[in-house]
Motif scaffolding. Sequence first.
Motif, PDB file in Angstrom:
ATOM      1  N   UNK A 201      35.064  40.852  42.958  1.00 30.51           N
ATOM      2  CA  UNK A 201      36.390  40.621  43.535  1.00 30.51           C
ATOM      3  C   UNK A 201      36.908  39.260  43.104  1.00 30.51           C
ATOM      4  N   UNK A 202      38.159  39.224  42.665  1.00 27.97           N
ATOM      5  CA  UNK A 202      38.870  37.966  42.425  1.00 27.97           C
ATOM      6  C   UNK A 202      40.010  37.879  43.428  1.00 27.97           C
ATOM      7  N   UNK A 203      40.159  36.724  44.063  1.00 25.53           N
ATOM      8  CA  UNK A 203      41.221  36.522  45.053  1.00 25.53           C
ATOM      9  C   UNK A 203      42.167  35.452  44.530  1.00 25.53           C
ATOM     10  N   UNK A 204      43.447  35.794  44.473  1.00 26.54           N
ATOM     11  CA  UNK A 204      44.457  34.916  43.899  1.00 26.54           C
ATOM     12  C   UNK A 204      45.711  34.919  44.765  1.00 26.54           C
ATOM     13  N   UNK A 205      46.607  33.957  44.501  1.00 29.80           N
ATOM     14  CA  UNK A 205      47.860  33.891  45.253  1.00 29.80           C
ATOM     15  C   UNK A 205      48.855  34.945  44.797  1.00 29.80           C
ATOM     16  N   UNK A 206      48.777  35.350  43.523  1.00 33.19           N
ATOM     17  CA  UNK A 206      49.600  36.408  42.963  1.00 33.19           C
ATOM     18  C   UNK A 206      48.688  37.480  42.389  1.00 33.19           C
ATOM     19  N   UNK A 207      49.185  38.703  42.189  1.00 35.62           N
ATOM     20  CA  UNK A 207      48.343  39.728  41.569  1.00 35.62           C
ATOM     21  C   UNK A 207      47.826  39.271  40.209  1.00 35.62           C
ATOM     22  N   UNK A 208      46.552  39.490  39.967  1.00 38.29           N
ATOM     23  CA  UNK A 208      45.934  39.025  38.717  1.00 38.29           C
ATOM     24  C   UNK A 208      45.805  40.165  37.716  1.00 38.29           C
ATOM     25  N   UNK A 209      45.840  39.787  36.455  1.00 33.18           N
ATOM     26  CA  UNK A 209      45.511  40.723  35.374  1.00 33.18           C
ATOM     27  C   UNK A 209      43.992  40.728  35.206  1.00 33.18           C
ATOM     28  N   UNK A 210      43.412  41.891  35.009  1.00 28.16           N
ATOM     29  CA  UNK A 210      41.966  42.010  34.839  1.00 28.16           C
ATOM     30  C   UNK A 210      41.659  42.489  33.426  1.00 28.16           C
ATOM     31  N   UNK A 211      40.745  41.754  32.759  1.00 31.06           N
ATOM     32  CA  UNK A 211      40.271  42.157  31.439  1.00 31.06           C
ATOM     33  C   UNK A 211      38.752  42.269  31.478  1.00 31.06           C
ATOM     34  N   UNK A 212      38.262  43.430  31.061  1.00 28.89           N
ATOM     35  CA  UNK A 212      36.823  43.656  31.008  1.00 28.89           C
ATOM     36  C   UNK A 212      36.374  43.615  29.553  1.00 28.89           C
TER      37      UNK A 212
END
Length: 215
Positions: A201-212
């Motif tokens: 889980x990543x928690x941020x102030x704005x929606x984050x882009x996820x790259x795997x």
Amino acid sequence: MRPPLAVAGYTDEVLDVVGGTLTEEEHRRAERFTRKRDRLDFVAAHLLVRHCAAELLGSRACVLTVVQRCERCGQGHGRPWLAEAPEVSISLAHTSGYVCAVAGAGRVGVDAEHATSGPADHNLKTLALTPAEATLVGDDNSRLIRQWVRKEALVKRGELTLDRLREADLSALPLGGAPAGTLEWEGRHFTEWAAGTVIATAVTDEPAELRLLGG
């Protein structure tokens, strides 16, 4: 600034594709690990967070310096930051064979853990969960680890401490199904994913882009 970016992958694949240079302090910390596997996880996570921040900034990982300094003891651990871009927040995590990182404006935090099958650990439930969360988790270890990872990410944002995990009630967030996508809780955005037995889980102030990275 661009939206927050989270990047993750298996340690071996990350080491194959990311570059950068560790500081002397990071090298010293890496050498303290007695198992090679743990040492490689540490190195991969610290290189990956440079890669992540460089992608966000449109820069090169090799020019970014990750600094950590504990506010209590002054040693080279604690919440990381970038010497060249202190306006960008960063966070990193590593578990056996898997690493992840996040970078962005405002507060950011990321965590990852393996969720083994079997019953939930009663002591961990008592430490981390509110009564409402404990009811939702029941005896399901994967649900427990999912909540634990969410709260660890909040700790890394500087919003919680390990001895006050029960002060955050995340029972409004879903626990059913595989972790995937973005959730919102009280103005914070949780980007969640799974890789094998790993829950992250990543928690941020704005929606984050996820790259795997990798396959």
